[in-house]
Design an enzyme around this catalytic site. Sequence first.
Site, PDB file in Angstrom:
ATOM      1  N   GLU A 177       0.834  -1.211   0.000  1.00  0.00           N
ATOM      2  CA  GLU A 177       0.000   0.000   0.000  1.00  0.00           C
ATOM      3  C   GLU A 177       0.862   1.251   0.000  1.00  0.00           C
ATOM      4  O   GLU A 177       1.992   1.244   0.436  1.00  0.00           O
ATOM      5  CB  GLU A 177      -0.947   0.004   1.211  1.00  0.00           C
ATOM      6  CG  GLU A 177      -0.366  -0.445   2.533  1.00  0.00           C
ATOM      7  CD  GLU A 177       0.792   0.388   3.039  1.00  0.00           C
ATOM      8  OE1 GLU A 177       0.728   1.637   2.948  1.00  0.00           O
ATOM      9  OE2 GLU A 177       1.771  -0.188   3.542  1.00  0.00           O
ATOM     10  N   GLU A 226       4.516  -0.571   1.618  1.00  0.00           N
ATOM     11  CA  GLU A 226       4.709  -0.874   0.194  1.00  0.00           C
ATOM     12  C   GLU A 226       4.709  -2.369  -0.110  1.00  0.00           C
ATOM     13  O   GLU A 226       4.818  -2.778  -1.260  1.00  0.00           O
ATOM     14  CB  GLU A 226       6.038  -0.291  -0.342  1.00  0.00           C
ATOM     15  CG  GLU A 226       6.211   1.193  -0.182  1.00  0.00           C
ATOM     16  CD  GLU A 226       7.581   1.667  -0.668  1.00  0.00           C
ATOM     17  OE1 GLU A 226       8.343   0.840  -1.203  1.00  0.00           O
ATOM     18  OE2 GLU A 226       7.882   2.861  -0.503  1.00  0.00           O
TER      19      GLU A 226
END
Length: 348
Positions: free
Chosen positions: A172, A315
Amino acid sequence: MSWYHEPAAVPSNDHRQNAEQRQSQLTKPAGSLGQLESLAITLASLQASDQPQCDNVSITVFAADHGVAAEGVSAFPQEVTAQMVQNFSAGGAAISVLAKSLGAQLGVINVGTVSELPDMEGVSDQRIAAGTANFTKKAAMSSDQLQQALHIGQKTVLKAKENGAQLWIGGEMGIANTTSATALACAYLKKHAAEIVGPGTGLDNAGQIHKSSVIHRALDVFNATSQQPLKNLQYLGGFEIAALTGAYIAAGQIGLPVLVDGFICSVAALYAAAINPSIKPWLLLSHQSAEPGHSSVLAAFEQQPIIDLGLRLGEGSGAATAVPLLRLACDLHNQMATFESAGVDNKS
Protein backbone atom coordinates in the site's frame (compact mmCIF):
# COMPACT_ATOMS: atom_id res chain seq x y z
CA MET A 1 -24.88 -13.87 -0.46
CA SER A 2 -22.18 -11.41 -1.53
CA TRP A 3 -19.09 -12.85 -3.22
CA TYR A 4 -16.88 -12.03 -0.24
CA HIS A 5 -18.91 -14.31 2.04
CA GLU A 6 -18.40 -17.39 -0.13
CA PRO A 7 -16.21 -19.99 1.62
CA ALA A 8 -12.48 -20.26 1.08
CA ALA A 9 -10.68 -23.20 -0.45
CA VAL A 10 -9.78 -25.91 2.06
CA PRO A 11 -6.05 -26.61 2.57
CA SER A 12 -5.00 -30.19 1.85
CA ASN A 13 -4.68 -32.19 5.05
CA ASP A 14 -3.22 -35.14 3.09
CA HIS A 15 -0.38 -32.97 1.78
CA ARG A 16 0.17 -31.54 5.27
CA GLN A 17 0.55 -35.05 6.66
CA ASN A 18 2.87 -36.05 3.80
CA ALA A 19 5.01 -32.97 4.44
CA GLU A 20 5.16 -33.66 8.17
CA GLN A 21 6.21 -37.26 7.48
CA ARG A 22 8.90 -36.13 5.04
CA GLN A 23 10.27 -33.60 7.53
CA SER A 24 10.63 -36.40 10.08
CA GLN A 25 12.73 -38.39 7.59
CA LEU A 26 15.17 -35.63 6.54
CA THR A 27 18.78 -35.77 7.70
CA LYS A 28 18.44 -33.52 10.75
CA PRO A 29 17.04 -33.75 14.24
CA ALA A 30 13.27 -33.29 14.17
CA GLY A 31 12.34 -29.64 14.55
CA SER A 32 15.91 -28.41 14.23
CA LEU A 33 15.06 -26.08 11.33
CA GLY A 34 12.29 -24.48 13.36
CA GLN A 35 9.97 -22.21 11.45
CA LEU A 36 11.55 -23.20 8.13
CA GLU A 37 10.00 -26.63 8.65
CA SER A 38 6.55 -25.36 9.59
CA LEU A 39 6.51 -22.90 6.67
CA ALA A 40 7.28 -25.67 4.18
CA ILE A 41 4.58 -27.88 5.71
CA THR A 42 2.04 -25.04 5.57
CA LEU A 43 2.87 -24.22 1.95
CA ALA A 44 2.63 -27.90 0.97
CA SER A 45 -0.86 -27.96 2.46
CA LEU A 46 -1.95 -24.67 0.89
CA GLN A 47 -0.55 -25.54 -2.54
CA ALA A 48 -1.76 -29.16 -2.29
CA SER A 49 1.72 -30.20 -3.40
CA ASP A 50 4.47 -32.50 -2.15
CA GLN A 51 6.92 -30.02 -3.71
CA PRO A 52 5.91 -26.54 -2.42
CA GLN A 53 7.34 -23.64 -4.45
CA CYS A 54 7.61 -19.84 -4.18
CA ASP A 55 9.31 -19.16 -7.48
CA ASN A 56 6.46 -17.20 -9.08
CA VAL A 57 5.64 -14.30 -6.76
CA SER A 58 3.16 -11.57 -7.64
CA ILE A 59 3.24 -8.21 -5.83
CA THR A 60 0.57 -5.52 -6.12
CA VAL A 61 0.77 -2.09 -4.49
CA PHE A 62 -2.54 -0.24 -4.09
CA ALA A 63 -2.24 3.56 -3.82
CA ALA A 64 -4.81 6.08 -2.59
CA ASP A 65 -5.16 9.36 -0.73
CA HIS A 66 -7.01 10.02 2.52
CA GLY A 67 -9.20 12.98 3.39
CA VAL A 68 -8.11 12.77 7.02
CA ALA A 69 -4.69 14.07 5.89
CA ALA A 70 -6.32 17.52 6.17
CA GLU A 71 -6.12 17.09 9.96
CA GLY A 72 -2.30 17.22 9.86
CA VAL A 73 -1.72 13.60 10.86
CA SER A 74 1.29 12.92 8.59
CA ALA A 75 4.82 14.25 8.49
CA PHE A 76 4.65 14.28 4.68
CA PRO A 77 2.34 16.29 2.40
CA GLN A 78 -0.42 14.52 0.51
CA GLU A 79 1.32 15.08 -2.83
CA VAL A 80 3.80 12.38 -1.87
CA THR A 81 1.28 9.62 -2.66
CA ALA A 82 1.21 10.52 -6.36
CA GLN A 83 4.96 11.17 -6.39
CA MET A 84 5.62 7.71 -4.95
CA VAL A 85 3.40 6.09 -7.59
CA GLN A 86 5.72 7.67 -10.16
CA ASN A 87 8.71 6.38 -8.18
CA PHE A 88 7.27 2.85 -8.23
CA SER A 89 6.88 3.08 -11.98
CA ALA A 90 10.42 4.36 -12.45
CA GLY A 91 11.83 1.52 -10.34
CA GLY A 92 13.23 3.75 -7.60
CA ALA A 93 11.13 2.66 -4.61
CA ALA A 94 12.15 -0.02 -2.11
CA ILE A 95 9.48 -2.44 -3.31
CA SER A 96 10.61 -1.88 -6.91
CA VAL A 97 14.15 -2.89 -6.01
CA LEU A 98 12.99 -5.85 -3.94
CA ALA A 99 10.66 -7.11 -6.66
CA LYS A 100 13.45 -6.92 -9.24
CA SER A 101 15.85 -8.74 -6.92
CA LEU A 102 13.28 -11.49 -6.30
CA GLY A 103 12.30 -11.78 -9.96
CA ALA A 104 8.75 -11.04 -8.85
CA GLN A 105 5.96 -9.47 -10.90
CA LEU A 106 5.19 -5.96 -9.59
CA GLY A 107 2.05 -4.04 -10.42
CA VAL A 108 0.74 -0.76 -9.02
CA ILE A 109 -2.95 0.13 -8.96
CA ASN A 110 -4.07 3.70 -8.38
CA VAL A 111 -7.38 3.30 -6.57
CA GLY A 112 -7.75 6.91 -5.48
CA THR A 113 -5.05 9.56 -5.61
CA VAL A 114 -6.32 13.13 -5.23
CA SER A 115 -5.01 14.11 -8.65
CA GLU A 116 -5.27 12.23 -11.90
CA LEU A 117 -1.97 10.75 -12.98
CA PRO A 118 -0.51 10.42 -16.47
CA ASP A 119 -0.14 6.99 -18.00
CA MET A 120 2.85 5.23 -16.45
CA GLU A 121 4.47 1.88 -17.08
CA GLY A 122 3.34 -0.74 -14.60
CA VAL A 123 0.58 1.45 -13.14
CA SER A 124 -3.11 0.67 -13.64
CA ASP A 125 -5.49 3.62 -13.26
CA GLN A 126 -8.57 2.40 -11.39
CA ARG A 127 -9.33 5.57 -9.42
CA ILE A 128 -12.56 5.29 -7.48
CA ALA A 129 -12.50 8.95 -6.41
CA ALA A 130 -10.06 11.76 -5.61
CA GLY A 131 -9.21 10.24 -2.23
CA THR A 132 -11.54 9.38 0.61
CA ALA A 133 -13.51 11.93 2.64
CA ASN A 134 -12.21 13.24 5.97
CA PHE A 135 -13.65 10.62 8.31
CA THR A 136 -13.66 12.99 11.29
CA LYS A 137 -16.57 14.72 9.54
CA LYS A 138 -18.32 12.03 7.46
CA ALA A 139 -17.92 8.46 6.21
CA ALA A 140 -14.64 7.96 4.38
CA MET A 141 -16.46 6.45 1.41
CA SER A 142 -19.91 5.49 0.19
CA SER A 143 -21.18 1.93 0.25
CA ASP A 144 -20.80 1.75 -3.54
CA GLN A 145 -17.21 2.98 -3.35
CA LEU A 146 -16.42 0.32 -0.75
CA GLN A 147 -17.82 -2.37 -3.05
CA GLN A 148 -15.71 -1.01 -5.93
CA ALA A 149 -12.54 -1.19 -3.83
CA LEU A 150 -13.25 -4.73 -2.63
CA HIS A 151 -13.93 -5.81 -6.20
CA ILE A 152 -10.67 -4.27 -7.47
CA GLY A 153 -8.81 -6.38 -4.91
CA GLN A 154 -10.71 -9.49 -5.98
CA LYS A 155 -9.94 -8.95 -9.67
CA THR A 156 -6.27 -8.37 -8.88
CA VAL A 157 -5.66 -11.75 -7.24
CA LEU A 158 -7.78 -13.58 -9.80
CA LYS A 159 -5.47 -12.20 -12.48
CA ALA A 160 -2.38 -13.10 -10.45
CA LYS A 161 -3.60 -16.68 -10.13
CA GLU A 162 -4.32 -16.84 -13.88
CA ASN A 163 -0.74 -15.69 -14.50
CA GLY A 164 0.62 -18.59 -12.46
CA ALA A 165 1.40 -16.89 -9.15
CA GLN A 166 2.31 -19.31 -6.36
CA LEU A 167 2.32 -16.54 -3.74
CA TRP A 168 0.73 -13.08 -3.68
CA ILE A 169 1.89 -10.01 -1.76
CA GLY A 170 -0.18 -6.87 -1.31
CA GLY A 171 1.36 -3.49 -0.56
CA GLU A 172 0.00 0.00 0.00
CA MET A 173 0.88 3.65 -0.44
CA GLY A 174 -1.17 6.53 0.88
CA ILE A 175 -0.27 9.52 3.01
CA ALA A 176 -2.26 9.32 6.28
CA ASN A 177 -3.11 5.65 5.82
CA THR A 178 -1.61 4.69 9.18
CA THR A 179 -4.26 6.98 10.71
CA SER A 180 -6.99 5.10 8.86
CA ALA A 181 -5.49 1.72 9.76
CA THR A 182 -5.14 2.72 13.42
CA ALA A 183 -8.77 3.87 13.57
CA LEU A 184 -9.86 0.55 12.04
CA ALA A 185 -7.71 -1.40 14.49
CA CYS A 186 -9.12 0.55 17.45
CA ALA A 187 -12.67 -0.11 16.28
CA TYR A 188 -12.14 -3.84 15.89
CA LEU A 189 -9.84 -4.53 18.85
CA LYS A 190 -11.68 -2.17 21.21
CA LYS A 191 -8.49 -0.27 21.96
CA HIS A 192 -8.00 3.41 22.72
CA ALA A 193 -6.08 5.24 20.00
CA ALA A 194 -3.30 6.15 22.45
CA GLU A 195 -2.55 2.42 22.89
CA ILE A 196 -1.96 1.83 19.19
CA VAL A 197 -0.96 5.08 17.50
CA GLY A 198 2.57 5.29 16.11
CA PRO A 199 4.87 7.59 14.15
CA GLY A 200 3.71 6.46 10.71
CA THR A 201 5.84 8.46 8.26
CA GLY A 202 7.88 9.93 11.12
CA LEU A 203 5.73 11.98 13.50
CA ASP A 204 7.32 13.20 16.72
CA ASN A 205 5.66 12.66 20.09
CA ALA A 206 3.49 15.79 19.81
CA GLY A 207 2.41 14.69 16.35
CA GLN A 208 1.43 11.26 17.66
CA ILE A 209 -0.64 12.81 20.46
CA HIS A 210 -2.45 14.94 17.87
CA LYS A 211 -2.95 11.91 15.62
CA SER A 212 -4.42 9.99 18.56
CA SER A 213 -6.87 12.79 19.32
CA VAL A 214 -7.99 12.93 15.67
CA ILE A 215 -8.65 9.17 15.68
CA HIS A 216 -10.46 9.36 19.00
CA ARG A 217 -12.66 12.13 17.65
CA ALA A 218 -13.55 10.03 14.60
CA LEU A 219 -14.37 6.99 16.72
CA ASP A 220 -16.67 9.19 18.84
CA VAL A 221 -18.48 10.43 15.73
CA PHE A 222 -18.90 6.92 14.39
CA ASN A 223 -19.73 4.33 17.04
CA ALA A 224 -17.64 1.56 15.48
CA THR A 225 -17.71 -1.99 16.84
CA SER A 226 -16.06 -5.29 15.93
CA GLN A 227 -19.46 -6.64 14.85
CA GLN A 228 -19.66 -4.52 11.69
CA PRO A 229 -16.38 -4.82 9.75
CA LEU A 230 -17.83 -3.69 6.42
CA LYS A 231 -19.33 -0.58 7.94
CA ASN A 232 -16.06 0.17 9.74
CA LEU A 233 -14.22 -0.05 6.41
CA GLN A 234 -16.73 2.30 4.81
CA TYR A 235 -16.55 4.90 7.57
CA LEU A 236 -12.88 4.71 8.57
CA GLY A 237 -11.01 2.95 5.78
CA GLY A 238 -9.08 3.91 2.68
CA PHE A 239 -9.60 2.72 -0.87
CA GLU A 240 -6.25 0.89 -0.79
CA ILE A 241 -7.04 -0.77 2.55
CA ALA A 242 -10.43 -1.94 1.25
CA ALA A 243 -8.80 -3.22 -1.96
CA LEU A 244 -6.33 -5.21 0.12
CA THR A 245 -9.20 -6.61 2.17
CA GLY A 246 -11.01 -7.77 -0.97
CA ALA A 247 -7.78 -9.25 -2.33
CA TYR A 248 -7.11 -11.28 0.81
CA ILE A 249 -10.64 -12.68 0.79
CA ALA A 250 -10.49 -13.59 -2.89
CA ALA A 251 -7.04 -15.17 -2.50
CA GLY A 252 -8.38 -17.52 0.14
CA GLN A 253 -11.38 -18.37 -2.01
CA ILE A 254 -9.24 -19.35 -5.01
CA GLY A 255 -6.54 -21.05 -2.96
CA LEU A 256 -3.68 -18.59 -3.48
CA PRO A 257 -1.38 -18.22 -0.44
CA VAL A 258 -0.69 -14.63 0.55
CA LEU A 259 2.17 -13.08 2.48
CA VAL A 260 0.78 -10.25 4.60
CA ASP A 261 2.96 -7.15 4.99
CA GLY A 262 3.13 -4.85 8.03
CA PHE A 263 0.71 -2.79 10.09
CA ILE A 264 -1.63 -1.45 7.40
CA CYS A 265 -1.80 -4.68 5.43
CA SER A 266 -2.29 -6.66 8.65
CA VAL A 267 -5.27 -4.46 9.54
CA ALA A 268 -6.73 -5.19 6.09
CA ALA A 269 -6.09 -8.90 6.70
CA LEU A 270 -7.76 -8.63 10.11
CA TYR A 271 -10.86 -7.20 8.45
CA ALA A 272 -10.75 -9.78 5.67
CA ALA A 273 -10.80 -12.56 8.26
CA ALA A 274 -13.59 -10.79 10.17
CA ILE A 275 -15.73 -10.61 7.01
CA ASN A 276 -14.89 -14.17 5.97
CA PRO A 277 -13.23 -16.26 8.72
CA SER A 278 -12.67 -19.21 6.37
CA ILE A 279 -9.84 -17.38 4.57
CA LYS A 280 -7.60 -17.19 7.66
CA PRO A 281 -5.40 -20.25 6.83
CA TRP A 282 -4.32 -18.56 3.58
CA LEU A 283 -2.79 -15.56 5.38
CA LEU A 284 0.90 -15.89 6.22
CA LEU A 285 2.28 -13.10 8.41
CA SER A 286 5.58 -11.87 7.02
CA HIS A 287 7.09 -9.64 9.68
CA GLN A 288 6.78 -7.81 12.96
CA SER A 289 6.57 -4.12 12.13
CA ALA A 290 8.15 -1.43 14.29
CA GLU A 291 4.81 0.42 14.17
CA PRO A 292 3.54 0.16 17.79
CA GLY A 293 0.02 -1.02 16.95
CA HIS A 294 1.19 -3.99 14.93
CA SER A 295 1.66 -6.25 17.97
CA SER A 296 -1.99 -5.84 18.95
CA VAL A 297 -3.13 -6.68 15.42
CA LEU A 298 -0.82 -9.71 15.14
CA ALA A 299 -2.09 -11.07 18.45
CA ALA A 300 -5.50 -11.54 16.85
CA PHE A 301 -3.99 -14.03 14.36
CA GLU A 302 -2.21 -16.30 16.86
CA GLN A 303 0.59 -16.77 14.33
CA GLN A 304 4.30 -15.99 14.58
CA PRO A 305 5.62 -13.58 11.91
CA ILE A 306 8.55 -14.86 9.86
CA ILE A 307 10.99 -12.00 10.51
CA ASP A 308 11.50 -9.03 12.82
CA LEU A 309 13.93 -6.49 11.37
CA GLY A 310 12.43 -3.29 12.75
CA LEU A 311 10.82 -2.44 9.40
CA ARG A 312 7.96 0.05 9.05
CA LEU A 313 8.09 1.24 5.45
CA GLY A 314 5.02 -0.44 3.98
CA GLU A 315 4.71 -0.87 0.19
CA GLY A 316 4.82 -4.65 0.74
CA SER A 317 8.54 -4.34 1.50
CA GLY A 318 8.55 -6.43 4.69
CA ALA A 319 6.69 -9.26 2.99
CA ALA A 320 9.04 -9.15 0.01
CA THR A 321 12.02 -9.31 2.37
CA ALA A 322 10.64 -12.57 3.83
CA VAL A 323 10.31 -14.30 0.44
CA PRO A 324 13.89 -15.65 0.35
CA LEU A 325 13.24 -17.46 3.63
CA LEU A 326 10.12 -19.06 2.18
CA ARG A 327 12.12 -20.14 -0.84
CA LEU A 328 14.81 -21.61 1.38
CA ALA A 329 12.14 -23.45 3.38
CA CYS A 330 10.84 -24.99 0.15
CA ASP A 331 14.34 -25.90 -1.09
CA LEU A 332 15.24 -27.57 2.19
CA HIS A 333 11.99 -29.51 2.21
CA ASN A 334 12.27 -30.61 -1.41
CA GLN A 335 16.01 -31.22 -1.78
CA MET A 336 17.39 -32.50 1.52
CA ALA A 337 18.23 -36.18 1.66
CA THR A 338 16.31 -38.57 3.86
CA PHE A 339 18.12 -40.77 6.36
CA GLU A 340 17.44 -43.76 4.13
CA SER A 341 18.61 -42.19 0.84
CA ALA A 342 21.77 -40.78 2.43
CA GLY A 343 22.61 -43.95 4.35
CA VAL A 344 22.60 -42.05 7.65
CA ASP A 345 21.42 -43.72 10.81
CA ASN A 346 18.24 -42.24 12.29
CA LYS A 347 17.76 -41.94 16.03
CA SER A 348 16.97 -45.25 17.69
